[in-house]
Write a protein that holds these residues in place. Sequence first.
Motif, PDB file in Angstrom:
ATOM      1  N   TRP A 245      -2.114  -0.790   3.611  1.00  0.00           N
ATOM      2  CA  TRP A 245      -1.355  -0.950   3.145  1.00  0.00           C
ATOM      3  C   TRP A 245      -0.902  -2.029   2.409  1.00  0.00           C
ATOM      4  O   TRP A 245      -1.160  -3.146   1.974  1.00  0.00           O
ATOM      5  CB  TRP A 245      -0.230  -1.637   3.915  1.00  0.00           C
ATOM      6  CG  TRP A 245       1.317  -1.681   3.931  1.00  0.00           C
ATOM      7  CD1 TRP A 245       1.535  -3.463   3.761  1.00  0.00           C
ATOM      8  CD2 TRP A 245       2.241  -0.735   3.556  1.00  0.00           C
ATOM      9  NE1 TRP A 245       3.230  -2.951   3.194  1.00  0.00           N
ATOM     10  CE2 TRP A 245       3.650  -1.703   3.539  1.00  0.00           C
ATOM     11  CE3 TRP A 245       2.258   0.871   3.679  1.00  0.00           C
ATOM     12  CZ2 TRP A 245       4.746  -1.435   3.048  1.00  0.00           C
ATOM     13  CZ3 TRP A 245       3.217   0.225   2.166  1.00  0.00           C
ATOM     14  CH2 TRP A 245       5.261  -0.138   3.012  1.00  0.00           C
ATOM     15  N   ASP A 246      -0.405  -1.550   0.618  1.00  0.00           N
ATOM     16  CA  ASP A 246      -0.204  -2.645  -0.541  1.00  0.00           C
ATOM     17  C   ASP A 246       1.064  -2.477  -1.235  1.00  0.00           C
ATOM     18  O   ASP A 246       1.082  -1.280  -0.779  1.00  0.00           O
ATOM     19  CB  ASP A 246      -1.671  -3.617  -0.841  1.00  0.00           C
ATOM     20  CG  ASP A 246      -2.418  -2.914  -1.142  1.00  0.00           C
ATOM     21  OD1 ASP A 246      -2.154  -1.131  -1.741  1.00  0.00           O
ATOM     22  OD2 ASP A 246      -3.473  -2.528  -1.242  1.00  0.00           O
ATOM     23  N   ASN A 247       0.637  -2.957  -1.667  1.00  0.00           N
ATOM     24  CA  ASN A 247       1.515  -2.819  -3.732  1.00  0.00           C
ATOM     25  C   ASN A 247       0.871  -1.965  -4.515  1.00  0.00           C
ATOM     26  O   ASN A 247       1.738  -1.532  -5.820  1.00  0.00           O
ATOM     27  CB  ASN A 247       2.544  -3.961  -4.157  1.00  0.00           C
ATOM     28  CG  ASN A 247       1.737  -5.557  -4.635  1.00  0.00           C
ATOM     29  OD1 ASN A 247       1.224  -5.010  -4.230  1.00  0.00           O
ATOM     30  ND2 ASN A 247       2.818  -5.810  -5.485  1.00  0.00           N
TER      31      ASN A 247
ATOM     32  N   SER B 178       5.280  -8.290  -3.324  1.00  0.00           N
ATOM     33  CA  SER B 178       4.488  -7.832  -2.442  1.00  0.00           C
ATOM     34  C   SER B 178       5.007  -7.341  -1.272  1.00  0.00           C
ATOM     35  O   SER B 178       6.133  -7.266  -0.504  1.00  0.00           O
ATOM     36  CB  SER B 178       3.455  -7.334  -2.101  1.00  0.00           C
ATOM     37  OG  SER B 178       2.648  -8.712  -1.487  1.00  0.00           O
ATOM     38  N   ALA B 179       5.838  -8.874  -1.199  1.00  0.00           N
ATOM     39  CA  ALA B 179       6.785  -8.965   0.262  1.00  0.00           C
ATOM     40  C   ALA B 179       7.972  -8.017   0.193  1.00  0.00           C
ATOM     41  O   ALA B 179       8.630  -7.815   1.364  1.00  0.00           O
ATOM     42  CB  ALA B 179       7.311 -10.995   0.606  1.00  0.00           C
TER      43      ALA B 179
ATOM     44  N   ASP C 278       7.800  -4.955   1.317  1.00  0.00           N
ATOM     45  CA  ASP C 278       7.663  -4.796   2.735  1.00  0.00           C
ATOM     46  C   ASP C 278       8.804  -4.876   3.460  1.00  0.00           C
ATOM     47  O   ASP C 278       8.911  -4.163   4.016  1.00  0.00           O
ATOM     48  CB  ASP C 278       6.629  -6.230   3.333  1.00  0.00           C
ATOM     49  CG  ASP C 278       4.893  -5.729   3.122  1.00  0.00           C
ATOM     50  OD1 ASP C 278       4.806  -4.874   2.637  1.00  0.00           O
ATOM     51  OD2 ASP C 278       4.803  -7.815   3.376  1.00  0.00           O
ATOM     52  N   GLU C 279       9.220  -6.366   2.809  1.00  0.00           N
ATOM     53  CA  GLU C 279      10.990  -6.703   3.719  1.00  0.00           C
ATOM     54  C   GLU C 279      12.140  -5.312   3.075  1.00  0.00           C
ATOM     55  O   GLU C 279      12.571  -4.496   4.492  1.00  0.00           O
ATOM     56  CB  GLU C 279      12.143  -7.134   2.630  1.00  0.00           C
ATOM     57  CG  GLU C 279      13.340  -7.978   3.090  1.00  0.00           C
ATOM     58  CD  GLU C 279      13.637  -8.797   2.590  1.00  0.00           C
ATOM     59  OE1 GLU C 279      14.596  -8.816   2.298  1.00  0.00           O
ATOM     60  OE2 GLU C 279      13.434  -9.432   1.994  1.00  0.00           O
TER      61      GLU C 279
ATOM     62  N   ALA D 157      10.442  -2.186   5.566  1.00  0.00           N
ATOM     63  CA  ALA D 157      11.185  -2.061   6.590  1.00  0.00           C
ATOM     64  C   ALA D 157      12.257  -1.796   7.169  1.00  0.00           C
ATOM     65  O   ALA D 157      12.483  -1.510   8.284  1.00  0.00           O
ATOM     66  CB  ALA D 157      10.974  -4.276   7.064  1.00  0.00           C
TER      67      ALA D 157
END
Length: 184
Positions: free
Chosen positions: A32-34, A101-102, A105-106, A109
Amino acid sequence: TDAWKGKCGTGSGADTWTSGFEGPWTVNPIQWDNSYFTTLVGHNWTNSTGPGGKQQWHSSEKPQGLGAFGGSEEIMMLTSDVALLNDPIYMDIVNEFAGDSAALDEAFAAAWHKLTTSAFGNDIASRCTGAAPYVASPVEEAAAPSEIPAKEAAAPSPSTSAASGLLTSCMMGFLLAVSVLALN
């Protein structure tokens, strides 16, 4: 066909069936990453016929990712991936996720929460919020949040809502495909 009846060998390795789209989207498709977004914006893509006979997009730089049977394979994109680069609204989201990438993730989610709990507007039959069969009682439903609680310190980025919709659509398509395959 015999494949759907389980009559094509072991069902793994050389006995697997694919859609005809062949190749990884990222350098490491099991992490999992961007990198999907950084790869998408980091290369120029040209339409070609892939090894499975389907139209795919490849880069002249021939970036490599983990191969399905070991080794490496050329990274590819589908027309739906490259189309994101040609729409100004989605291009903004792609650039945001490639650079942060944050933010991905947000948005993921939020999309995953919506996909697994909200039943998309059917508040009476929300999923995954109570005991099996995962339908909340009216009392639980009234108390269950329909959104992820907001962070007090940071406001969501302008594209979070659109990105959440994009990711939700992608996940719904994937889950629909898996469901259809499981039923056949």
